[in-house]
Design an enzyme around this catalytic site. Structure first.
Site, short mmCIF file in Angstrom:
data_model
loop_
_atom_site.label_atom_id
_atom_site.label_comp_id
_atom_site.label_asym_id
_atom_site.label_seq_id
_atom_site.Cartn_x
_atom_site.Cartn_y
_atom_site.Cartn_z
N HIS A 146 31.37 46.93 51.36
CA HIS A 146 32.76 47.35 51.20
C HIS A 146 33.25 48.12 52.42
CE1 HIS A 146 33.17 46.84 46.57
NE2 HIS A 146 32.66 45.79 47.17
N HIS A 178 24.81 39.15 45.50
CA HIS A 178 24.66 39.27 44.05
C HIS A 178 23.25 38.89 43.58
CE1 HIS A 178 29.29 39.25 43.45
NE2 HIS A 178 28.83 40.34 44.03
C1 HEM Z 1 28.72 44.23 42.68
C2 HEM Z 1 32.67 41.49 43.09
C3 HEM Z 1 31.01 39.64 47.22
C4 HEM Z 1 27.24 42.69 46.99
C5 HEM Z 1 29.94 43.67 42.47
C6 HEM Z 1 30.78 43.98 41.37
C7 HEM Z 1 31.88 43.22 41.47
C8 HEM Z 1 31.75 42.42 42.66
C9 HEM Z 1 33.07 43.20 40.53
C10 HEM Z 1 30.48 44.99 40.30
C11 HEM Z 1 30.65 46.40 40.77
C12 HEM Z 1 30.22 47.37 39.72
O1 HEM Z 1 30.79 47.33 38.64
O2 HEM Z 1 29.28 48.15 39.97
C13 HEM Z 1 32.54 40.73 44.23
C14 HEM Z 1 33.48 39.73 44.67
C15 HEM Z 1 33.01 39.21 45.83
C16 HEM Z 1 31.77 39.88 46.11
C17 HEM Z 1 34.76 39.37 43.96
C18 HEM Z 1 33.60 38.13 46.68
C19 HEM Z 1 34.25 37.08 46.22
C20 HEM Z 1 29.88 40.39 47.54
C21 HEM Z 1 29.20 40.31 48.81
C22 HEM Z 1 28.14 41.18 48.74
C23 HEM Z 1 28.16 41.78 47.43
C24 HEM Z 1 29.62 39.42 49.98
C25 HEM Z 1 27.11 41.48 49.78
C26 HEM Z 1 26.71 40.67 50.71
C27 HEM Z 1 27.27 43.30 45.74
C28 HEM Z 1 26.20 44.12 45.21
C29 HEM Z 1 26.62 44.55 43.96
C30 HEM Z 1 27.95 44.00 43.77
C31 HEM Z 1 24.87 44.41 45.87
C32 HEM Z 1 25.83 45.40 42.97
C33 HEM Z 1 26.15 46.86 43.09
C34 HEM Z 1 25.34 47.70 42.14
O3 HEM Z 1 24.41 47.20 41.51
O4 HEM Z 1 25.62 48.89 42.06
N1 HEM Z 1 30.55 42.72 43.24
N2 HEM Z 1 31.52 40.78 45.13
N3 HEM Z 1 29.25 41.30 46.76
N4 HEM Z 1 28.29 43.22 44.84
FE1 HEM Z 1 29.86 41.96 44.96
#
Ligand code: HEM
Length: 703
Positions: free
Chosen positions: A62, A225
């Site tokens: 982010h 993810h």
């Molecule tokens: C978590 C959306 C792309 C890495 C999340 C969460 C959402 C989200 C809604 C949940 C956050 C929470 O409630 O804790 C998206 C969308 C993306 C996207 C809409 C693009 C279309 C990415 C990318 C990465 C990423 C490109 C890294 C390369 C993560 C990680 C989590 C996460 C590691 C887990 C965080 C945790 O466990 O605390 N994402 N994401 N995301 N996202 Fe994404």
């Protein structure tokens, strides 16, 4: 209301930068401390499954993912995720906790480790500590003192004025994201509608605005993810943001608000059964099950797996997908990539580590700006320049004399201006150097004249670069006398513009019959232009050689065309800011002589001057003294004609200097003080010409 603050000078953030401390940083020790931190769960914010890795990956993504190619803004350089507006974005909910976790490490390493570097490095260490691939680390981010540089990312009055988003959820370029306050798109689907096939084009559009192609996009989403989970234990929300409640932001309103009760995005659940281990299960899960939409415990639409049929394997309990994840199944090109990554972990690892490095490093500019022991070889997105050709340095003073002679020598290559009945190329040379160097962006250290990419598509085809190839053809023969040296076309372009302006300065002063009196001096690597250019004011333009030429086709797309905004005042102010110029510097540079013939080629009726062979404060006198009548050129361009049929013309961006109170005050000062103007012009010119010179071992070679 002040819509766009006065542009800060180029050195805005360097105040905070301690290069020596960065050089001394023991990166291996920092990484060891970060690795230990990953699994040191704290009661005040327990780590899911005992591992903070996913939280730090999300934080780094982010921080970096706010970058956009349109104006080079955003990115983690500056560490502005700590400040509003970014810190209070919905998408950054609970990331204050990640920074609190990092604080002991920040405190331990102090000035040698900026917040920007620490946030990215924590993401890298998180990935590798969970078994994921990391290409390397480019250090050297410089912390900003506030969130000023992120105001144009929105939401803010600046963003509203410069790049409004009339429909929240459908924001267009130059904004990077399509929803203000989110990094990219709405995870629930367009406007919150869980329609995966409509989500896929949005994903492509916004990842495209960040310079990512399909293969990178799919690897990043699914690689990201692979880790962690979404947090939405109940529907009541995270509570007030830091902007709303700085003393206790995001208290969480489900139970005690932490651990299993955490509310971040409002979705709930992990993507895989191994959320603290790297792998390609995300892609396999996407393909192995049918995904069905439902409303999760946090009150948002999310997707759960169902067995494809009675014979196929039962889905693991608890895993989920977002609409944006399921979208990858609903686009044929994305689907192919999902299949590739599901079947081939090595292909995913290769693509993910390169795309991640690009994601977190893209706002750092040329590879020569990267510091530290883990910097990988130059990557295509860094637009690396080749080494100079073998040979001695050219005799720049001799070349400057050759250029001075070429100013008035007819050439078959291009039609000159006519001054006093004689041919004159000076204003065209100055225009070429300006067009070449003014593509520089302080926001992501991209562009500039080094590499002379103005010779190639797409830059040479931008409308404002029309005829520049012919002007360059006038200069090219001068290289012959310096064959066998390291002389580059880029140096030739900059030197030609600089010599032309120095001559124009001298001629303007001679015209006013001021006595010459020279003032020597200069900085590292700078050539004071000699010869007949000794001036009454003592102002001398400076030149710093050593540029190289990029080969054709190499990374040309890194350079972006100038942005055109409807509001010309904002355009002038914002362009200055993107280029890293102070308002004074930008106003001074507007007074560069403009070739009447070139203005006509661009579709205007003429220039503000009939004597483009003079550099003085005349521009400001003309701007302020004439009465300007709004009209359209025969090409249909809006322009302003001086009343009284003097044949002088100005463009809307010239008039903007008069319309804006602060720029007007500067113009008035310059109109009454030629020396102040010339001094500002000279330092602004050499500053801009050399702004992209990150080719030295110790920062900018020309400073
Ligand atoms: C978590 C959306 C792309 C890495 C999340 C969460 C959402 C989200 C809604 C949940 C956050 C929470 O409630 O804790 C998206 C969308 C993306 C996207 C809409 C693009 C279309 C990415 C990318 C990465 C990423 C490109 C890294 C390369 C993560 C990680 C989590 C996460 C590691 C887990 C965080 C945790 O466990 O605390 N994402 N994401 N995301 N996202 Fe994404």
């Amino acid at each position: 209301m002040r819509l766009v603050d006065v542009a800060k000078p180029r050195t805005r953030a360097l105040l905070q930068f301690d290069r020596e401390a960065v050089a001394k940083l023991d990166l291996a020790a920092v990484k060891a401390d970060l690795k230990a931190l990953m699994t040191d769960s704290q009661d005040w914010w327990p780590a899911d499954w005992g591992h903070y890795g996913p939280l730090f990956v999300r934080q780094a993504w982010h921080c970096a993912g706010s970058y956009r190619t349109s104006d080079g803004r955003g990115g983690c350089d500056g560490g502005r995720q700590r400040f509003d507006p970014e810190r209070s974005w919905d998408d950054n909910t609970n990331l204050n906790r990640a920074k609190t976790l990092l604080w002991p490490i920040k405190q331990k390493y102090g000035a040698g480790l900026s917040w920007g570097d620490l946030i990215i490095l924590a993401g890298d260490v998180a990935i590798s500590s969970m078994g994921g691939p990391v290409l390397g680390f480019c250090g050297g981010r410089i912390d900003d003192l506030d969130g000023y540089e992120s105001l144009p990312l929105g939401p803010s009055p600046e963003q509203e004025a410069l790049m409004p988003c009339p429909v929240q959820g459908d924001c267009k370029s130059p904004l990077g994201q399509n929803t203000l306050g989110l990094i990219y798109v709405n995870p629930e689907g367009p406007m919150g509608k869980p329609v995966p096939e409509e989500s896929a084009p949005q994903i492509r559009a916004v990842f495209g605005r960040m310079g990512m192609d399909d293969a990178e996009t799919v690897a990043l989403i699914g690689g990201g993810h692979a880790f962690g989970k979404a947090h939405g234990a109940c529907p009541s929300g995270p509570g007030p943001s830091p902007a709303e409640q700085p003393e206790a932001p995001w208290p969480g309103t489900c139970g005690d608000g932490k651990g299993n009760n955490t509310f971040t995005s409002g979705f709930e659940g992990p993507w895989t059964t191994t959320p603290t281990a790297w792998g390609n299960q995300y892609f396999q899960n996407l393909l192995d099950y049918n995904w069905e939409v439902h409303v999760g415990p946090g009150g948002h639409h999310q997707w759960r797996p169902k067995a494809k049929d009675a014979q196929s394997k039962a889905p693991p309990p608890g895993v989920m997908m977002l609409t944006t994840d399921v979208a990858l199944l609903h686009d044929p090109d994305y689907l192919e990539l999902v299949k590739t990554y599901a079947a081939n972990l090595t292909a995913l690892e290769f693509k993910f580590k390169h795309a991640w490095y690009k994601l977190v490093t893209r706002d750092m500019g040329p590879v020569t700006r990267c510091l530290g022991p883990d910097v990988p070889p130059p990557q295509p997105f860094q637009a690396p320049l080749p080494p100079p050709p073998p040979g001695p340095a050219p005799d720049y003073a001799a070349l400057a004399r050759d250029i001075a002679r070429a100013l008035r020598r007819p050439s078959p290559a291009a039609e000159p201006d006519t001054v006093g009945g004689k041919p004159y190329y000076g204003a065209l040379f100055a225009t070429l150097a300006w067009q070449c160097a003014s593509s520089y962006r302080e926001t992501d250290y991209a562009g500039g004249c080094n590499g002379a990419r103005i010779r190639f598509a797409p830059q040479k085809d931008w409308p404002e670069n029309a005829y520049m190839d012919s002007v360059l053809a006038v200069l090219e023969p001068l290289k012959a006398a310096h064959a066998g040296t390291t002389l580059s076309t880029a140096d030739l372009i900059v030197l030609a513009g600089t010599v032309a302006l120095q001559q124009a300065l001298a001629e303007a002063e001679a015209e006013q019959q001021q006595a010459p009196g020279c003032n020597r001096g200069g900085g590292k690597g700078l050539l004071q232009l000699q010869g007949s250019t000794c001036t009454a004011s003592g102002v001398r333009l400076r030149f710093c050689g050593g540029r190289v030429d990029a080969p054709e086709g190499e990374h040309a797309a890194q350079v972006q065309p100038p942005r055109v905004l409807a509001n010309k005042i904002l355009q002038v102010r914002d362009n200055a800011r993107v280029m890293g110029l102070s308002m004074r510097e930008a106003v001074a540079l507007a007074a560069r002589p403009r070739s009447p013939s070139q203005q006509r080629r661009l579709g205007y009726s003429g220039s503000w001057t009939h004597t483009p062979s003079h550099l003085s404060n005349q521009y400001f006198k003309v701007l302020l003294d004439e009465t300007w009548l709004r009209t359209n050129s025969s090409e249909g361009l809006e322009e302003f004609a001086a009343a009284g049929g003097t044949g002088l013309f100005m463009t809307p961006t010239d008039l903007a200097i008069k319309w804006d109170a602060e720029m007007l005050a500067i113009a008035q000062e310059f109109a009454t003080d030629n020396k102040a103007f010339l001094q500002t012009f000279a330092s602004a010119w050499s500053g801009l010409m050399n702004a992209d010179r990150f080719d030295g071992p110790d920062g900018n070679v020309c400073e």
